[in-house]
Write an enzyme that holds these catalytic residues in place. Structure first.
Site, PDB file in Angstrom:
ATOM      1  N   GLY A  96      60.040  16.798   0.643  1.00 59.58           N
ATOM      2  CA  GLY A  96      58.647  16.806   1.057  1.00 59.58           C
ATOM      3  C   GLY A  96      58.378  16.018   2.317  1.00 59.58           C
ATOM      4  O   GLY A  96      57.330  16.179   2.942  1.00 59.58           O
ATOM      5  N   ARG A  97      59.330  15.161   2.705  1.00 59.06           N
ATOM      6  CA  ARG A  97      59.140  14.387   3.942  1.00 59.06           C
ATOM      7  C   ARG A  97      60.476  14.049   4.585  1.00 59.06           C
ATOM      8  O   ARG A  97      60.625  13.029   5.259  1.00 59.06           O
ATOM      9  CB  ARG A  97      58.359  13.114   3.651  1.00 59.06           C
ATOM     10  CG  ARG A  97      58.976  12.231   2.568  1.00 59.06           C
ATOM     11  CD  ARG A  97      58.272  10.915   2.494  1.00 59.06           C
ATOM     12  NE  ARG A  97      58.785  10.097   1.418  1.00 59.06           N
ATOM     13  CZ  ARG A  97      58.464   8.830   1.233  1.00 59.06           C
ATOM     14  NH1 ARG A  97      57.638   8.243   2.076  1.00 59.06           N
ATOM     15  NH2 ARG A  97      58.958   8.142   0.230  1.00 59.06           N
ATOM     16  N   LYS A 117      64.192  10.700   7.168  1.00 55.58           N
ATOM     17  CA  LYS A 117      63.301  10.508   6.025  1.00 55.58           C
ATOM     18  C   LYS A 117      61.983   9.930   6.535  1.00 55.58           C
ATOM     19  O   LYS A 117      61.956   8.863   7.149  1.00 55.58           O
ATOM     20  CB  LYS A 117      63.958   9.551   5.033  1.00 55.58           C
ATOM     21  CG  LYS A 117      63.229   9.387   3.718  1.00 55.58           C
ATOM     22  CD  LYS A 117      64.078   8.543   2.769  1.00 55.58           C
ATOM     23  CE  LYS A 117      63.381   8.345   1.451  1.00 55.58           C
ATOM     24  NZ  LYS A 117      64.193   7.532   0.525  1.00 55.58           N
ATOM     25  N   ASP A 129      51.771  13.350   2.657  1.00 56.77           N
ATOM     26  CA  ASP A 129      51.580  13.433   4.108  1.00 56.77           C
ATOM     27  C   ASP A 129      52.898  13.578   4.858  1.00 56.77           C
ATOM     28  O   ASP A 129      52.903  13.709   6.081  1.00 56.77           O
ATOM     29  CB  ASP A 129      50.795  12.223   4.628  1.00 56.77           C
ATOM     30  CG  ASP A 129      51.497  10.892   4.379  1.00 56.77           C
ATOM     31  OD1 ASP A 129      52.674  10.894   3.964  1.00 56.77           O
ATOM     32  OD2 ASP A 129      50.865   9.836   4.605  1.00 56.77           O
ATOM     33  N   GLY A 130      54.020  13.536   4.143  1.00 55.06           N
ATOM     34  CA  GLY A 130      55.315  13.721   4.786  1.00 55.06           C
ATOM     35  C   GLY A 130      55.808  12.526   5.566  1.00 55.06           C
ATOM     36  O   GLY A 130      56.827  12.605   6.246  1.00 55.06           O
ATOM     37  N   ARG A 187      71.895  17.748  -5.363  1.00 55.39           N
ATOM     38  CA  ARG A 187      71.459  16.991  -6.537  1.00 55.39           C
ATOM     39  C   ARG A 187      71.654  17.792  -7.820  1.00 55.39           C
ATOM     40  O   ARG A 187      71.806  19.019  -7.781  1.00 55.39           O
ATOM     41  CB  ARG A 187      69.975  16.625  -6.376  1.00 55.39           C
ATOM     42  CG  ARG A 187      69.655  15.956  -5.037  1.00 55.39           C
ATOM     43  CD  ARG A 187      68.179  16.073  -4.678  1.00 55.39           C
ATOM     44  NE  ARG A 187      67.905  15.619  -3.314  1.00 55.39           N
ATOM     45  CZ  ARG A 187      67.435  14.416  -2.987  1.00 55.39           C
ATOM     46  NH1 ARG A 187      67.177  13.531  -3.931  1.00 55.39           N
ATOM     47  NH2 ARG A 187      67.218  14.083  -1.735  1.00 55.39           N
ATOM     48  N   ASP A 256      66.478  14.775  -9.882  1.00 56.28           N
ATOM     49  CA  ASP A 256      66.502  14.965  -8.435  1.00 56.28           C
ATOM     50  C   ASP A 256      67.056  13.741  -7.717  1.00 56.28           C
ATOM     51  O   ASP A 256      67.325  13.798  -6.514  1.00 56.28           O
ATOM     52  CB  ASP A 256      65.109  15.303  -7.895  1.00 56.28           C
ATOM     53  CG  ASP A 256      64.061  14.278  -8.295  1.00 56.28           C
ATOM     54  OD1 ASP A 256      63.826  14.135  -9.511  1.00 56.28           O
ATOM     55  OD2 ASP A 256      63.494  13.612  -7.411  1.00 56.28           O
ATOM     56  N   ASP A 266      68.154   7.321  -3.175  1.00 52.26           N
ATOM     57  CA  ASP A 266      66.710   7.163  -3.408  1.00 52.26           C
ATOM     58  C   ASP A 266      66.386   5.833  -4.084  1.00 52.26           C
ATOM     59  O   ASP A 266      66.327   5.730  -5.303  1.00 52.26           O
ATOM     60  CB  ASP A 266      66.154   8.344  -4.204  1.00 52.26           C
ATOM     61  CG  ASP A 266      66.107   9.615  -3.371  1.00 52.26           C
ATOM     62  OD1 ASP A 266      65.968   9.499  -2.140  1.00 52.26           O
ATOM     63  OD2 ASP A 266      66.225  10.716  -3.923  1.00 52.26           O
TER      64      ASP A 266
END
Length: 490
Positions: A96-97, A117, A129-130, A187, A256, A266
């Site tokens: 998403g970002r 990232k 908002d990314g 993943r 994920d 992450d």
């Protein structure tokens, strides 16, 4: 500039083999770019390991790459599609970002993803908002480098830039982009996505690609998909043992956030345990303790069960047979974990061989540590140095009884004291990225002072060095009525 000249100038040897997969696995997109970027951190040692031109990348030329203003010539950036079980609930996700700029192939033919990232919204952004904030990106930089220093497989951070704009979180914060290096970003959730929304051919393509990239030794085996499952299970068992052995708590072990390569990825709400307590949780959203320290092995097993479910059509055309194969493979995780865990704990206690009562010895120490709220890292440091400060655990009758048993066990080994000490020093870190140290580094960095962060990062390169210079990083945080809480900022 063409790819050849770009490679000559930067050292990047670029490809993007992920584009050979069916297009359901990605979406082509360029980063949004940054209007007023500034290079905050550049990982010189990592650049050197990757064979990159440090001088060029540590200049304005490199800044524009890390800020998303320049892409790699001839390489199309992509956002990757995947799903995830978030706290057990299955959902469609995707980058998403983040954008995969390409894959860097080193001179010894190792392949690494280069990912931005915080580079802006993608087709998978949903309501986000990314973008990313500076402090969480620096936090990932510090902890991932700390994990690397500890010898734990991890993604790494090549650079952090500030974007020159503010992003709104709970408050306005400085925007930032992190350049992440990973063996890959494939993943468990990528396979779950393929199984749910792709065809059998899509799933097979993903599995074949992943095997070729990460497990080439099994690529030609007629049972390669079964072996693939077993290899992934083994890597995760090894990884979680390494986490547990240093008190690392990931905080958000969704499917994920488990990569097939066996790296830690992450670093959102992660933290390191001070006081030993198997129920320790730091994440603000883990209300039920699903991802507590003591539950991490079970959660890894749960994730691997979801992975095996995704692979069922490849394991055997007969569903019942496929399920039996998956169950048999998954059942090995607990055995592997137990084996690796007790082997690791033996090294932490200076034991070279395996004896029948070792498990009782190890469990006895841990239960005493939990009862007396002992610091996890410093307890093993004390055992390594055979020096015991005025801690209540060391003055307890339980510890004194345990210590006598341990000394007798060491005598059975009949090893020189220096060998025992060296084994323990190589397996019991003197320092870890303690939460209060990381927070102090971030607090100063947000004010533009990177001195403490730089010193901490330098120290974390050699966490097993029992040096007087590192003693200041062994200090515990001051007692507080407010528990330490982490958030999914990264």
């Amino acid at each position: 500039m063409d790819n050849k000249n770009f490679q000559s100038k930067t050292g990047f040897n670029l490809e993007n083999t992920y584009l050979t997969l069916p297009n359901i696995f990605f979406s082509e997109q360029n980063p949004k770019g940054s209007k007023n970027p500034k290079l905050i951190k550049f990982n010189t040692s990592l650049a050197e390991e990757l064979g990159l031109n440090e001088e060029v990348l540590n200049s304005d030329f490199g800044l524009n790459i890390f800020a998303g203003n320049e892409t790699f010539p001839g390489i199309v950036p992509i956002a990757q599609a995947y799903a995830g079980h978030q706290f057990g609930h299955f959902t469609m996700l995707g980058d998403g970002r983040a954008l995969l700029l390409g894959e860097h192939v080193t001179k010894d033919c190792k392949r690494y993803d280069v990912q931005l990232k915080g580079s802006g919204r993608t087709i998978y952004s949903r309501g986000g908002d990314g973008k990313a904030a500076l402090a969480p990106m620096l936090r990932e930089y510090i902890i991932s480098e700390g994990m690397h220093g500890l010898g734990i497989p991890t993604t790494r951070s090549l650079a952090v830039v500030s974007t020159g704009e503010e992003v709104l979180r709970e408050r306005f914060e400085q925007g930032a982009i992190l350049t992440r290096i990973a063996s890959s970003h494939i993943r468990v959730g990528t396979f779950a996505y393929a199984a749910q929304w792709g065809t059998l051919e899509d799933l097979k393509s993903l599995a074949d690609y992943t095997i070729k990239r990460h497990f080439p030794n099994i690529a030609d085996n007629e049972n390669k998909y079964i072996l693939f499952l077993e290899e992934v299970i083994n890597r995760q068992a090894e990884l979680i043992v390494k986490w547990q052995s240093v008190g690392f708590i990931h905080g958000v072990m969704n499917t994920d956030n488990m990569v097939i390569s066996g790296e830690t990825i992450d670093y959102g709400p992660c933290a390191f345990m001070d006081t030993y307590d198997t129920n320790t949780v730091f994440s603000s959203i883990d209300y039920a303790g699903r991802y507590a320290y003591g539950n991490q092995p079970n959660m890894a097993l749960w994730n691997l069960a979801r992975f095996s479910e995704a692979l069922l059509p490849l394991l055997n055309p007969n569903l019942d047979e496929a399920v039996n194969i998956a169950k048999k493979s998954i059942s090995n995780f607990s055995k592997l974990y137990k084996k690796y865990w007790f082997n690791k704990m033996r090294t932490k206690l200076g034991l070279f061989t395996e004896k029948e009562n070792d498990e009782l010895l190890i469990e006895g120490l841990l239960s005493t540590m939990q009862k007396y709220e002992a610091d996890f890292t410093n307890t093993f440091v004390s055992l390594t140095l055979n020096k015991f400060e005025d801690e209540k655990v060391f003055s307890s009758d339980e510890f004194k009884t345990w210590y006598a048993l341990w000394q007798n066990r060491l005598k059975e080994e009949n090893r020189p004291q220096e060998e025992v000490r060296n084994l323990m020093m190589n397996n019991n870190p003197y320092i870890i990225p303690r939460n209060h140290l990381v927070e102090e580094a971030l607090k100063n960095a947000e004010k533009g002072d990177f001195t403490f962060m730089d010193n901490l990062l330098e120290a974390l390169k050699n966490p097993y060095s029992y040096s007087k210079d590192l003693e200041k990083y062994t200090k515990l945080p001051e007692k507080s009525d407010t528990p330490y809480v982490t958030y999914c900022g990264t």
